[in-house]
Scaffold this motif. Sequence first.
Motif, mmCIF file in Angstrom:
data_model
loop_
_atom_site.group_PDB
_atom_site.id
_atom_site.type_symbol
_atom_site.label_atom_id
_atom_site.label_comp_id
_atom_site.label_asym_id
_atom_site.label_seq_id
_atom_site.Cartn_x
_atom_site.Cartn_y
_atom_site.Cartn_z
ATOM 1 N N PRO A 50 0.810 -1.231 0.000
ATOM 2 C CA PRO A 50 0.000 0.000 0.000
ATOM 3 C C PRO A 50 0.838 1.273 0.000
ATOM 4 O O PRO A 50 0.513 2.237 -0.706
ATOM 5 C CB PRO A 50 -0.837 -0.128 1.276
ATOM 6 N N GLU A 51 1.926 1.314 0.796
ATOM 7 C CA GLU A 51 2.729 2.536 0.862
ATOM 8 C C GLU A 51 3.464 2.791 -0.455
ATOM 9 O O GLU A 51 3.629 3.951 -0.872
ATOM 10 C CB GLU A 51 3.725 2.469 2.028
ATOM 11 N N THR A 52 3.886 1.697 -1.118
ATOM 12 C CA THR A 52 4.537 1.855 -2.422
ATOM 13 C C THR A 52 3.529 2.321 -3.467
ATOM 14 O O THR A 52 3.811 3.191 -4.298
ATOM 15 C CB THR A 52 5.165 0.525 -2.870
ATOM 16 N N ARG A 53 2.320 1.732 -3.431
ATOM 17 C CA ARG A 53 1.265 2.133 -4.361
ATOM 18 C C ARG A 53 0.952 3.620 -4.229
ATOM 19 O O ARG A 53 0.829 4.337 -5.212
ATOM 20 C CB ARG A 53 0.008 1.293 -4.099
ATOM 21 N N GLU A 54 0.861 4.086 -2.981
ATOM 22 C CA GLU A 54 0.555 5.493 -2.749
ATOM 23 C C GLU A 54 1.695 6.395 -3.213
ATOM 24 O O GLU A 54 1.465 7.474 -3.758
ATOM 25 C CB GLU A 54 0.261 5.733 -1.263
ATOM 26 N N ALA A 55 2.953 5.949 -3.026
ATOM 27 C CA ALA A 55 4.094 6.744 -3.480
ATOM 28 C C ALA A 55 4.084 6.895 -4.999
ATOM 29 O O ALA A 55 4.364 7.982 -5.534
ATOM 30 C CB ALA A 55 5.400 6.085 -3.023
ATOM 31 N N VAL A 56 3.744 5.820 -5.697
ATOM 32 C CA VAL A 56 3.678 5.883 -7.156
ATOM 33 C C VAL A 56 2.538 6.789 -7.601
ATOM 34 O O VAL A 56 2.699 7.617 -8.517
ATOM 35 C CB VAL A 56 3.514 4.468 -7.745
ATOM 36 N N ARG A 57 1.396 6.675 -6.958
ATOM 37 C CA ARG A 57 0.269 7.536 -7.331
ATOM 38 C C ARG A 57 0.555 9.000 -7.045
ATOM 39 O O ARG A 57 0.155 9.886 -7.806
ATOM 40 C CB ARG A 57 -0.989 7.070 -6.595
ATOM 41 N N GLU A 58 1.259 9.255 -5.952
ATOM 42 C CA GLU A 58 1.632 10.631 -5.628
ATOM 43 C C GLU A 58 2.587 11.174 -6.683
ATOM 44 O O GLU A 58 2.483 12.344 -7.094
ATOM 45 C CB GLU A 58 2.272 10.690 -4.236
ATOM 46 N N ALA A 59 3.503 10.327 -7.143
ATOM 47 C CA ALA A 59 4.418 10.757 -8.202
ATOM 48 C C ALA A 59 3.650 11.075 -9.480
ATOM 49 O O ALA A 59 3.941 12.054 -10.177
ATOM 50 C CB ALA A 59 5.452 9.656 -8.461
ATOM 51 N N MET A 60 2.649 10.266 -9.795
ATOM 52 C CA MET A 60 1.828 10.531 -10.984
ATOM 53 C C MET A 60 1.118 11.874 -10.870
ATOM 54 O O MET A 60 1.056 12.653 -11.825
ATOM 55 C CB MET A 60 0.799 9.409 -11.168
ATOM 56 N N ARG A 61 0.560 12.130 -9.668
ATOM 57 C CA ARG A 61 -0.153 13.405 -9.471
ATOM 58 C C ARG A 61 0.806 14.576 -9.577
ATOM 59 O O ARG A 61 0.499 15.604 -10.193
ATOM 60 C CB ARG A 61 -0.858 13.401 -8.115
ATOM 61 N N THR A 62 1.974 14.450 -8.972
ATOM 62 C CA THR A 62 2.949 15.536 -8.968
ATOM 63 C C THR A 62 3.434 15.856 -10.378
ATOM 64 O O THR A 62 3.546 17.023 -10.768
ATOM 65 C CB THR A 62 4.157 15.164 -8.082
ATOM 66 N N LEU A 63 3.700 14.810 -11.146
ATOM 67 C CA LEU A 63 4.225 15.001 -12.494
ATOM 68 C C LEU A 63 3.138 15.289 -13.525
ATOM 69 O O LEU A 63 3.437 15.666 -14.648
ATOM 70 C CB LEU A 63 5.000 13.747 -12.933
ATOM 71 N N GLY A 64 1.886 15.070 -13.128
ATOM 72 C CA GLY A 64 0.801 15.211 -14.093
ATOM 73 C C GLY A 64 0.805 14.093 -15.113
ATOM 74 O O GLY A 64 0.433 14.267 -16.277
ATOM 75 N N TYR A 65 1.227 12.899 -14.670
ATOM 76 C CA TYR A 65 1.342 11.748 -15.575
ATOM 77 C C TYR A 65 -0.024 11.154 -15.860
ATOM 78 O O TYR A 65 -0.804 10.899 -14.950
ATOM 79 C CB TYR A 65 2.242 10.680 -14.943
ATOM 80 N N ARG A 66 -0.296 10.933 -17.142
ATOM 81 C CA ARG A 66 -1.514 10.261 -17.569
ATOM 82 C C ARG A 66 -1.110 9.067 -18.420
ATOM 83 O O ARG A 66 -0.526 9.251 -19.495
ATOM 84 C CB ARG A 66 -2.424 11.198 -18.384
ATOM 85 N N PRO A 67 -1.378 7.838 -17.947
ATOM 86 C CA PRO A 67 -0.945 6.666 -18.712
ATOM 87 C C PRO A 67 -1.644 6.596 -20.059
ATOM 88 O O PRO A 67 -2.860 6.737 -20.150
ATOM 89 C CB PRO A 67 -1.332 5.487 -17.827
ATOM 90 N N SER A 68 -0.875 6.423 -21.109
ATOM 91 C CA SER A 68 -1.443 6.284 -22.450
ATOM 92 C C SER A 68 -1.966 4.877 -22.649
ATOM 93 O O SER A 68 -1.605 3.942 -21.930
ATOM 94 C CB SER A 68 -0.383 6.595 -23.510
ATOM 95 N N ARG A 69 -2.816 4.697 -23.656
ATOM 96 C CA ARG A 69 -3.328 3.365 -23.973
ATOM 97 C C ARG A 69 -2.183 2.437 -24.358
ATOM 98 O O ARG A 69 -2.174 1.257 -24.006
ATOM 99 C CB ARG A 69 -4.345 3.479 -25.120
ATOM 100 N N SER A 70 -1.193 2.971 -25.096
ATOM 101 C CA SER A 70 -0.081 2.116 -25.502
ATOM 102 C C SER A 70 0.740 1.695 -24.299
ATOM 103 O O SER A 70 1.238 0.571 -24.235
ATOM 104 C CB SER A 70 0.809 2.845 -26.517
ATOM 105 N N ALA A 71 0.882 2.597 -23.300
ATOM 106 C CA ALA A 71 1.633 2.232 -22.097
ATOM 107 C C ALA A 71 0.921 1.115 -21.343
ATOM 108 O O ALA A 71 1.541 0.160 -20.876
ATOM 109 C CB ALA A 71 1.804 3.452 -21.197
ATOM 110 N N ARG A 72 -0.369 1.237 -21.232
ATOM 111 C CA ARG A 72 -1.132 0.180 -20.551
ATOM 112 C C ARG A 72 -1.031 -1.131 -21.320
ATOM 113 O O ARG A 72 -0.937 -2.212 -20.736
ATOM 114 C CB ARG A 72 -2.602 0.590 -20.414
ATOM 115 N N SER A 73 -1.062 -1.043 -22.633
ATOM 116 C CA SER A 73 -0.981 -2.246 -23.438
ATOM 117 C C SER A 73 0.362 -2.947 -23.255
ATOM 118 O O SER A 73 0.429 -4.161 -23.091
ATOM 119 C CB SER A 73 -1.189 -1.889 -24.915
ATOM 120 N N LEU A 74 1.444 -2.152 -23.261
ATOM 121 C CA LEU A 74 2.767 -2.736 -23.060
ATOM 122 C C LEU A 74 2.895 -3.330 -21.667
ATOM 123 O O LEU A 74 3.533 -4.357 -21.471
ATOM 124 C CB LEU A 74 3.841 -1.669 -23.290
#
Length: 347
Positions: A50-74
């Motif tokens: 859980p703590e690792t999951r939250e750290a990754v999600r926080e990084a996504m929010r901070t960077l404004g990361y939006r996973p692309s369809r191709s990224a999910r596919s890979l």
Amino acid sequence: MSPSAPEGPARRSRRNFAGARPVMDDVARHAGVSKQTVSRVLNDHPSVRPETREAVREAMRTLGYRPSRSARSLASGRTRMLGVISFDAARYGPAAILTAIGTAAQKAGYLVSSIALDTADRDTVAEAVDRLSAEGADGVIAIAPQRWVGRALAETGTATPLVVLDDAPAVAGDSRSGARKATGHLLSLGHRTVAHVAGPAGWTSAELRLAAWRAALEAAGAEVTEPLAGDWSADAGYELGRRLARRAELTAVFVSNDQMALGVLHALHEAGRAVPGDVSVVGYDDVPEAAHFLPPLTTVRTDFAEIGTRALRLLLDRIDGAGPPPSDVLVPAELIVRDSSGPPPVR
């Protein structure tokens, strides 16, 4: 000029990615984890703490990361896209099922690519499956109301997971139960027998309703009259209703869908046969307008939204390898009693 404040991770990220979209590697570096861990978080893998999951999600929010369809596919080996093949999509039932599939797919994180076929010979069906497979569909749902279409789909030999509505592996409304309820309702009101306007030959639901109507009459010891068959349209119901109106002994009719029932009501009214005073009418499907027919139509409700949702759930289970599908997934039918049915006239 005063010295600038020390830069934290968020400030550095905004500076570094002001002109470039952040990618999965950037999220991994920011969160201090591997790219594989980011992939697992994106795909809700249960092995991530859980703590690792939250750290990754926080990084996504901070960077404004939006996973692309191709990224999910890979990351997952999937495109997160599903295919739907529909036949006679202009009719209420198939259209309602298609809408339900789209809504449920969106909630599950999938997009839907649909192909509507007006006519479907064996080659056309195979081409539709090949096209969706070539687009990378993770699975395909076919809204196939005719038995031969289901057979044609099975014969394509596609390796793409496939769910066929109204055929095996089946997801469908319980037409047998619904027709028994409609016929039994009219018999329980005191009608000595019930006429039937069936759907076209070769259609799974039409054949099941016809067989259940006949079985219900036979079980009650009632006369089984010759059924009439239409093409699901109100025009067909009207033409067949004119023939029914000439039967002086007619007091009750079960119609295999609401559109044909509307035509039957029109023909009976035109012939001076009151509904339900002279003839009771029961339809099937409970289209949104059924409560506003004159008189409001007694009918059997089919939960098309539930059919679409269950079809999607079954397909996702097959994609996930959750074991063999059940032989039948039947959605219960419900009798909705309104003003078009009543006791037979006193003679």
